[in-house]
Motif scaffolding. Structure first.
Motif, PDB file in Angstrom:
ATOM      1  N   UNK A 207     -30.908  -1.450  13.012  1.00 11.78           N
ATOM      2  CA  UNK A 207     -29.729  -0.604  13.258  1.00 11.78           C
ATOM      3  C   UNK A 207     -29.408  -0.538  14.747  1.00 11.78           C
ATOM      4  N   UNK A 208     -28.121  -0.604  15.049  1.00 10.17           N
ATOM      5  CA  UNK A 208     -27.709  -0.430  16.453  1.00 10.17           C
ATOM      6  C   UNK A 208     -26.390   0.316  16.509  1.00 10.17           C
ATOM      7  N   UNK A 217     -22.229  -5.211  13.191  1.00  6.18           N
ATOM      8  CA  UNK A 217     -22.322  -4.137  12.191  1.00  6.18           C
ATOM      9  C   UNK A 217     -23.390  -3.172  12.686  1.00  6.18           C
ATOM     10  N   UNK A 218     -23.241  -1.876  12.419  1.00 10.51           N
ATOM     11  CA  UNK A 218     -24.290  -0.942  12.855  1.00 10.51           C
ATOM     12  C   UNK A 218     -25.608  -1.154  12.109  1.00 10.51           C
ATOM     13  N   UNK A 219     -25.555  -1.836  10.986  1.00 14.46           N
ATOM     14  CA  UNK A 219     -26.790  -2.233  10.296  1.00 14.46           C
ATOM     15  C   UNK A 219     -26.711  -3.724  10.015  1.00 14.46           C
ATOM     16  N   UNK A 326     -30.028 -12.503  10.415  1.00 10.45           N
ATOM     17  CA  UNK A 326     -29.754 -13.225   9.166  1.00 10.45           C
ATOM     18  C   UNK A 326     -28.247 -13.452   8.978  1.00 10.45           C
ATOM     19  N   UNK A 327     -27.447 -12.403   9.220  1.00  5.30           N
ATOM     20  CA  UNK A 327     -25.989 -12.550   9.057  1.00  5.30           C
ATOM     21  C   UNK A 327     -25.453 -13.659   9.947  1.00  5.30           C
ATOM     22  N   UNK A 338     -16.233 -13.550   9.571  1.00  6.85           N
ATOM     23  CA  UNK A 338     -16.309 -12.114   9.828  1.00  6.85           C
ATOM     24  C   UNK A 338     -17.522 -11.523   9.093  1.00  6.85           C
ATOM     25  N   UNK A 339     -18.422 -10.915   9.856  1.00  2.02           N
ATOM     26  CA  UNK A 339     -19.670 -10.402   9.270  1.00  2.02           C
ATOM     27  C   UNK A 339     -19.405  -9.293   8.245  1.00  2.02           C
ATOM     28  N   UNK A 340     -18.245  -8.619   8.407  1.00  2.28           N
ATOM     29  CA  UNK A 340     -17.971  -7.495   7.504  1.00  2.28           C
ATOM     30  C   UNK A 340     -17.781  -7.937   6.052  1.00  2.28           C
ATOM     31  N   UNK A 341     -17.433  -9.220   5.837  1.00  2.12           N
ATOM     32  CA  UNK A 341     -17.296  -9.707   4.449  1.00  2.12           C
ATOM     33  C   UNK A 341     -18.569  -9.444   3.648  1.00  2.12           C
ATOM     34  N   UNK A 342     -19.726  -9.551   4.329  1.00  2.00           N
ATOM     35  CA  UNK A 342     -20.993  -9.369   3.617  1.00  2.00           C
ATOM     36  C   UNK A 342     -21.167  -7.954   3.093  1.00  2.00           C
TER      37      UNK A 342
END
Ligand code: DAH
Length: 356
Positions: A207-208, A217-219, A326-327, A338-342
């Motif tokens: 987490x950041x 992402x915050x996680x 990993x992302x 875009x990492x948010x897709x995950x």
């Protein structure tokens, strides 16, 4: 016409009751109900109507009783018709017979999330090389997340890990509780309780304090690695990570090691792989920014101070470690912008990664 006796009338009424019972059992729909109503109550030919006609010829002294008999038949018929009407109006499922030969309804299977699948792929490559898998808590103390990893208090390197604190401890800052900013604290936990040789990976969430954007992402997830033993060198680090990256991205993949800094390793190296998006050819590539290389993980030789912190003799043992997002690697491997897709859980996205 001879006047009908009461007995004859009773016999006819009995016959009518029997046929009412038989025929009402055959009624399946509103048309059947209407036919039944006509058969008994139609103004011209209804069975009940005809019996009322016959009453006219009954002897005067029997008229009253005969009238009551026919009338009770009429009431019976009306009740029966009303009951049938009500049952026809009830929901069909109640009446319709269940077809036991129909096949059962299939329910869709649940499936692993794309990131879990990718993590499993990473794990299997390391397991193949004899690594074990470990995990640790997501809520950590300052000691494990920073202090034992050789981040001195107030060291500027801490700023690079934008930490989310759970609880500050006024008496002892080492006991501050935080959401772990990396999987590296698990290295400490493992080395505290196990003697070398150690050869493990540590997958897990970190987490950041970051706003979600295409690359943050915050996680997110990391896989940490740790190898400790006698005579372990940087050559082992290089060979193992190169092998891993080639297993993941293909034998011909170009890999390079660049000097870097982490408080818990010395020397430290970042590992870049060739940009698969543009094949190192597009000066305006949005993935590598035209450099032709993509940073994929951090690594280094475990710092002697870290060994001292966990009471492993740095004169006797040496080791190396690495950490990767990993992302980040999954995005690169699959060309996801875009990492948010995950994290949207859009099944149209998730399903693309399911094994067929
Ligand atoms: N913990 C580092 C990070 O989150 C990644 C890392 C770098 C881990 C080097 C290591 C290492 O074990 O040796 O950025």
């Amino acid at each position: 016409m001879p006047s009908p006796s009461l007995d004859e009338l009773r016999a006819k009424i009995d016959a009518s009751v029997r046929s009412l019972t038989d025929e009402s059992a055959r009624v399946r729909d509103l048309q059947g109900l209407e036919d039944l109503r006509n058969a008994f109550l139609s103004r011209k030919r209804g069975a009940v109507t005809l019996l009322f006609e016959e009453l006219k010829a009954v002897a005067a002294e029997d008229k009253r009783e005969a009238g009551q008999l026919v009338n009770s038949l009429k009431v019976l018929v009306q009740d029966k018709l009303a009951a049938l009407e009500a049952s026809l109006a009830a929901p069909t499922a109640v009446r319709s017979e269940t077809d036991l030969t129909l096949p059962g309804r299939r329910r869709p299977w649940g499936a692993a999330h794309p990131l879990r699948l990718f993590q499993a792929e990473i794990e299997s490559i390391f397991v193949e090389m004899g690594f074990g898998i470990e995990d640790g808590p997501e809520i950590e103390t300052d000691f494990y997340n920073f202090e034992a990893l050789n981040f001195p208090p107030n060291h500027p390197a801490r700023d690079a890990w934008d930490t989310l604190y759970v609880r500050k401890d006024a008496d002892d800052p080492k006991r501050d509780l935080l959401l772990r900013t990396h999987t590296s604290p698990v290295q400490i936990r493992v080395m505290e309780k196990r003697k070398p040789p150690i050869r493990i990976i540590i997958p897990g969430k970190v987490y950041r304090k970051d706003q979600p954007d295409p690359t943050h992402m915050p996680m997110f997830m990391q896989v940490e690695g740790l190898v400790v033993g006698e005579g372990i060198t940087f050559a082992h680090l290089k060979g193992t990570l190169e092998h891993f990256l080639k297993r993941l991205f293909g034998e011909k993949l170009k890999v390079r090691f660049r000097p870097s800094f982490f408080p818990f390793t010395e020397p430290s190296a970042e590992v870049d792989i060739e940009c698969l998006q543009c094949g190192q050819k597009d000066p305006a590539c949005r993935v590598c920014g035209g450099t032709g290389w993509k940073e994929i993980l951090g690594s280094g030789m475990v710092h002697p101070q870290v060994f001292k912190n966990v009471k492993i003799d740095p004169e006797k043992y040496s080791g190396w470690a690495f950490g990767m997002g990993v992302e980040r690697i999954a995005m690169f491997a699959y060309g996801i912008p875009d990492v948010r897709y995950f994290y949207e859980n859009d099944l149209r996205f998730n399903r693309q990664f399911q094994l067929k």
